[in-house]
Design an enzyme around this catalytic site. Sequence first.
Site, PDB file in Angstrom:
ATOM      1  N   SER A  13      -8.202  41.496  36.308  1.00 33.52           N
ATOM      2  CA  SER A  13      -7.783  40.476  35.333  1.00 33.52           C
ATOM      3  C   SER A  13      -6.431  40.839  34.714  1.00 33.52           C
ATOM      4  O   SER A  13      -5.632  39.946  34.402  1.00 33.52           O
ATOM      5  CB  SER A  13      -8.845  40.254  34.256  1.00 33.52           C
ATOM      6  N   LEU A  85      -8.276  53.569  39.822  1.00 36.72           N
ATOM      7  CA  LEU A  85      -9.133  54.699  39.444  1.00 36.72           C
ATOM      8  C   LEU A  85      -8.815  56.014  40.137  1.00 36.72           C
ATOM      9  O   LEU A  85      -9.439  57.028  39.835  1.00 36.72           O
ATOM     10  CB  LEU A  85     -10.600  54.328  39.700  1.00 36.72           C
ATOM     11  N   LEU A  87      -6.272  59.302  41.280  1.00 33.41           N
ATOM     12  CA  LEU A  87      -5.041  60.031  40.920  1.00 33.41           C
ATOM     13  C   LEU A  87      -3.920  59.672  41.885  1.00 33.41           C
ATOM     14  O   LEU A  87      -4.162  59.475  43.073  1.00 33.41           O
ATOM     15  CB  LEU A  87      -5.285  61.536  41.039  1.00 33.41           C
ATOM     16  N   ILE A  88      -2.696  59.659  41.363  1.00 35.24           N
ATOM     17  CA  ILE A  88      -1.545  59.335  42.220  1.00 35.24           C
ATOM     18  C   ILE A  88      -1.050  60.623  42.890  1.00 35.24           C
ATOM     19  O   ILE A  88      -0.770  61.614  42.210  1.00 35.24           O
ATOM     20  CB  ILE A  88      -0.414  58.705  41.375  1.00 35.24           C
ATOM     21  N   ASN A 102       0.547  53.383  33.474  1.00 32.28           N
ATOM     22  CA  ASN A 102      -0.896  53.147  33.526  1.00 32.28           C
ATOM     23  C   ASN A 102      -1.346  52.579  32.189  1.00 32.28           C
ATOM     24  O   ASN A 102      -0.740  52.838  31.151  1.00 32.28           O
ATOM     25  CB  ASN A 102      -1.641  54.467  33.777  1.00 32.28           C
ATOM     26  N   HIS A 104      -4.801  52.494  29.736  1.00 32.19           N
ATOM     27  CA  HIS A 104      -6.122  53.113  29.538  1.00 32.19           C
ATOM     28  C   HIS A 104      -6.799  52.392  28.377  1.00 32.19           C
ATOM     29  O   HIS A 104      -6.173  52.160  27.340  1.00 32.19           O
ATOM     30  CB  HIS A 104      -5.965  54.605  29.235  1.00 32.19           C
ATOM     31  N   ASP A 145      -4.807  60.405  32.978  1.00 33.10           N
ATOM     32  CA  ASP A 145      -4.588  59.946  31.598  1.00 33.10           C
ATOM     33  C   ASP A 145      -3.802  60.936  30.752  1.00 33.10           C
ATOM     34  O   ASP A 145      -4.087  61.121  29.567  1.00 33.10           O
ATOM     35  CB  ASP A 145      -5.962  59.688  30.912  1.00 33.10           C
ATOM     36  N   GLU A 174      -5.031  44.275  25.880  1.00 32.60           N
ATOM     37  CA  GLU A 174      -4.286  44.571  27.110  1.00 32.60           C
ATOM     38  C   GLU A 174      -3.466  43.363  27.552  1.00 32.60           C
ATOM     39  O   GLU A 174      -2.274  43.484  27.876  1.00 32.60           O
ATOM     40  CB  GLU A 174      -5.258  45.002  28.221  1.00 32.60           C
TER      41      GLU A 174
END
Length: 190
Positions: A13, A85, A87-88, A102, A104, A145, A174
């Site tokens: 969304s 979700l 890790l990069i 990102n 959170h 995060d 958001e």
Amino acid sequence: MPSLALFASGNGSNVQRIVEYFSGNPHIGIDLILTNNPRAYVLERARNLKIPSVVFSRKEFYGSNYVPDILAVQNISHIVLAGFLWLIPENILSAFQGKILNIHPALLPKYGGKGMYGTRVHQAVLASGDPESGITIHYVNEKYDDGQIIFQSRCPVIPGETPETLAEKIHQLEYRHFPEIIESVVKKSR
Ligand code: GAR
């Protein structure tokens, strides 16, 4: 012209909201949607929004240059994680230094880290008795995060709040703030 790729793992969304916010913007394009989840609803959103999408596996993401190669071919300049979700990996971090954001759904550094996403975050906030929660938009580094915080916005946690009602309030925060913060960060880091 800055060209953004949006990464999401589920509903999407926020992706929808970001695409709608930038639609018709002559200076910033949303040009690719990527997901690790072949069943994610965000793929249907991408089809409806007429934005190309890419699905990748864990092996492709962590064991090859599949994703950074696609980003390079598409001339992507910035990455936005919107409910993503994983890790990069280093090969993407090094190619997009200071250009990965990102969101959170809590006030970091509280309620972050591995396994803290979606409803689990809201459950942890409610279990703690914290009288407030909110959103955090931050740069992405090699940890969950953990990158430099760009923006936070708060909301009260009221008596009788459930993970669902809190999630709804957080989503509204958001939708209100994420696109504008993306726009200002991208303008500053072109
Ligand atoms: C959002 O609330 C986002 O902050 C959260 O997942 C939700 C995705 O919703 N992200 C995390 O928890 C990352 N740790 P959406 O798919 O409807 O945009």
